[in-house]
Motif scaffolding. Structure first.
Motif, mmCIF file in Angstrom:
data_model
loop_
_atom_site.group_PDB
_atom_site.id
_atom_site.type_symbol
_atom_site.label_atom_id
_atom_site.label_comp_id
_atom_site.label_asym_id
_atom_site.label_seq_id
_atom_site.Cartn_x
_atom_site.Cartn_y
_atom_site.Cartn_z
ATOM 1 N N UNK A 98 0.753 -1.221 -0.254
ATOM 2 C CA UNK A 98 0.024 0.171 -0.177
ATOM 3 C C UNK A 98 0.739 1.288 -0.065
ATOM 4 N N UNK A 99 1.996 1.152 -0.510
ATOM 5 C CA UNK A 99 3.096 2.194 -0.690
ATOM 6 C C UNK A 99 3.356 2.845 -1.987
ATOM 7 N N UNK A 100 3.702 4.100 -2.168
ATOM 8 C CA UNK A 100 4.237 4.830 -3.412
ATOM 9 C C UNK A 100 5.547 5.189 -3.318
ATOM 10 N N UNK A 101 6.306 4.901 -4.376
ATOM 11 C CA UNK A 101 7.719 5.324 -4.178
ATOM 12 C C UNK A 101 8.122 6.704 -4.500
ATOM 13 N N UNK A 102 8.571 7.340 -3.697
ATOM 14 C CA UNK A 102 9.074 8.745 -3.382
ATOM 15 C C UNK A 102 10.153 9.174 -4.202
ATOM 16 N N UNK A 103 11.319 8.050 -4.008
ATOM 17 C CA UNK A 103 12.696 8.064 -4.472
ATOM 18 C C UNK A 103 13.375 6.860 -4.376
ATOM 19 N N UNK A 107 21.187 -0.682 -3.019
ATOM 20 C CA UNK A 107 20.264 0.481 -3.412
ATOM 21 C C UNK A 107 19.276 0.710 -2.232
ATOM 22 N N UNK A 108 18.276 1.688 -2.515
ATOM 23 C CA UNK A 108 17.431 2.022 -1.461
ATOM 24 C C UNK A 108 16.232 2.715 -2.057
ATOM 25 N N UNK A 109 14.961 2.805 -1.366
ATOM 26 C CA UNK A 109 13.760 3.157 -1.727
ATOM 27 C C UNK A 109 12.984 3.801 -0.551
ATOM 28 N N UNK A 110 12.575 5.026 -0.771
ATOM 29 C CA UNK A 110 12.105 5.868 -0.001
ATOM 30 C C UNK A 110 10.324 5.685 -0.383
ATOM 31 N N UNK A 111 9.484 5.033 0.663
ATOM 32 C CA UNK A 111 8.148 4.923 0.397
ATOM 33 C C UNK A 111 7.150 5.760 1.255
ATOM 34 N N UNK A 112 6.133 6.235 0.495
ATOM 35 C CA UNK A 112 4.941 6.775 1.438
ATOM 36 C C UNK A 112 4.066 5.594 1.530
ATOM 37 N N UNK A 113 3.550 5.285 2.591
ATOM 38 C CA UNK A 113 2.575 4.290 2.607
ATOM 39 C C UNK A 113 1.122 4.662 3.369
ATOM 40 N N UNK A 114 0.169 3.813 2.857
ATOM 41 C CA UNK A 114 -1.068 4.182 3.482
ATOM 42 C C UNK A 114 -1.253 3.972 5.109
ATOM 43 N N UNK A 115 -0.732 2.779 5.589
ATOM 44 C CA UNK A 115 -0.815 2.280 6.613
ATOM 45 C C UNK A 115 0.674 2.015 7.347
ATOM 46 N N UNK A 116 0.778 1.925 8.570
ATOM 47 C CA UNK A 116 2.064 1.354 9.134
ATOM 48 C C UNK A 116 2.347 0.281 8.521
ATOM 49 N N UNK A 117 3.913 -0.072 8.394
ATOM 50 C CA UNK A 117 4.279 -1.182 7.806
ATOM 51 C C UNK A 117 4.884 -2.022 8.787
ATOM 52 N N UNK A 170 15.611 -7.117 2.806
ATOM 53 C CA UNK A 170 16.142 -5.948 2.976
ATOM 54 C C UNK A 170 17.128 -6.115 3.953
ATOM 55 N N UNK A 171 18.151 -5.133 3.837
ATOM 56 C CA UNK A 171 19.487 -5.018 4.824
ATOM 57 C C UNK A 171 18.703 -4.272 6.168
ATOM 58 N N UNK A 172 17.903 -3.058 5.804
ATOM 59 C CA UNK A 172 17.411 -2.493 7.044
ATOM 60 C C UNK A 172 16.003 -1.862 6.555
ATOM 61 N N UNK A 173 15.202 -1.566 7.269
ATOM 62 C CA UNK A 173 14.004 -0.657 6.950
ATOM 63 C C UNK A 173 13.734 0.340 8.192
ATOM 64 N N UNK A 174 13.512 1.605 8.033
ATOM 65 C CA UNK A 174 13.233 2.690 8.771
ATOM 66 C C UNK A 174 12.005 3.206 8.635
ATOM 67 N N UNK A 175 11.025 3.405 9.606
ATOM 68 C CA UNK A 175 9.717 3.896 9.450
ATOM 69 C C UNK A 175 9.588 5.154 10.207
ATOM 70 N N UNK A 176 8.650 6.017 9.864
ATOM 71 C CA UNK A 176 8.342 7.126 10.569
ATOM 72 C C UNK A 176 7.748 8.398 9.646
#
Length: 216
Positions: free
Chosen positions: A47-52, A70-80, A93-99
């Motif tokens: 439920x996410x869109x790719x920002x960058x 590689x990296x991806x910055x996503x904006x999501x409809x709900x907490x992941x 993934x190697x790591x994921x950060x949310x906020x």
């Protein structure tokens, strides 16, 4: 893209999120390694869109992330990350950060994005003197803005949760217009880098800079 010959152990700074123009809740920054990477289907399922997004060529700093490519910055409809099913879709993934993701004015300008040098800065603060830290950030930001070819703040993730490594306080996304401009700025502003290094020693327990580009 031309990479840095050397990358000093100094942080890149935002004055804070007060200058941001918009905020997106439930955003994530995902780091991948090797042949792993974000797929359009994964983003859709979350439920996410790719920002960058884009490649990572190198990293520098006092903390090391396990070989991100590689990296991806996503904006999501709900907490992941609070959802086990969503976390399972990010198992490569190697790591994921949310906020909450705060966007600065530069985020609306994508002209020349293909030649920019992007840097994702992971920062861990010691929180010993927050008032002085804010004052030092303001001072350093004011100095940088007076220098030719300075970095540009694009986005700021105020991290609430993480997966894969210890939770940083922030992920700051900055860029230089070109890699050559990045090298020139550092070569011509050693005094600025020394001030930033002093800031890091005073206010951070650790940081990592992931150096790359943007494919979108």
């Amino acid at each position: 893209m031309k990479l840095l010959k050397t990358f000093v152990a100094a942080g890149f700074l935002t004055v804070g999120v007060n200058a941001a123009t918009a905020s997106q809740s439930n955003a994530i920054v995902a780091l991948y390694s090797g042949t792993n990477g974000l797929t359009a289907q994964t983003a859709q399922d979350l439920g996410c869109s790719v920002y960058r997004s884009g490649p990572i060529f190198a990293q520098q700093g006092s903390l090391k992330v396990d070989d991100p490519t590689s990296y991806a910055v996503l904006t999501c409809d709900n907490p992941v990350l609070e959802n086990a099913g969503s976390r399972a879709q990010l198992s490569g993934t190697v790591a994921v950060f949310e906020g909450d993701l705060s966007l600065f004015p530069a985020a609306s300008d994508s002209a020349g994005i293909e030649v920019r040098q992007y840097i994702l800065k992971l920062g861990y603060y010691n929180n010993i003197d927050i008032t002085q830290r804010d004052a030092d950030l303001t001072t350093l930001g004011s100095i940088a803005e007076q220098r030719d070819g300075h970095w540009i703040n694009e986005a700021f993730l105020n991290v609430d949760d993480a997966m894969g490594i210890a939770t940083p306080d922030e992920v700051v996304i900055i860029y230089y217009e070109t890699a050559d401009q990045a090298i020139a700025f550092r070569d011509n502003n050693q005094d600025m880098l020394e001030k930033v290094g002093a800031f890091n020693r005073t206010h951070l327990t650790g940081f990592s800079h992931l150096i790359g580009a943007a494919a979108q």
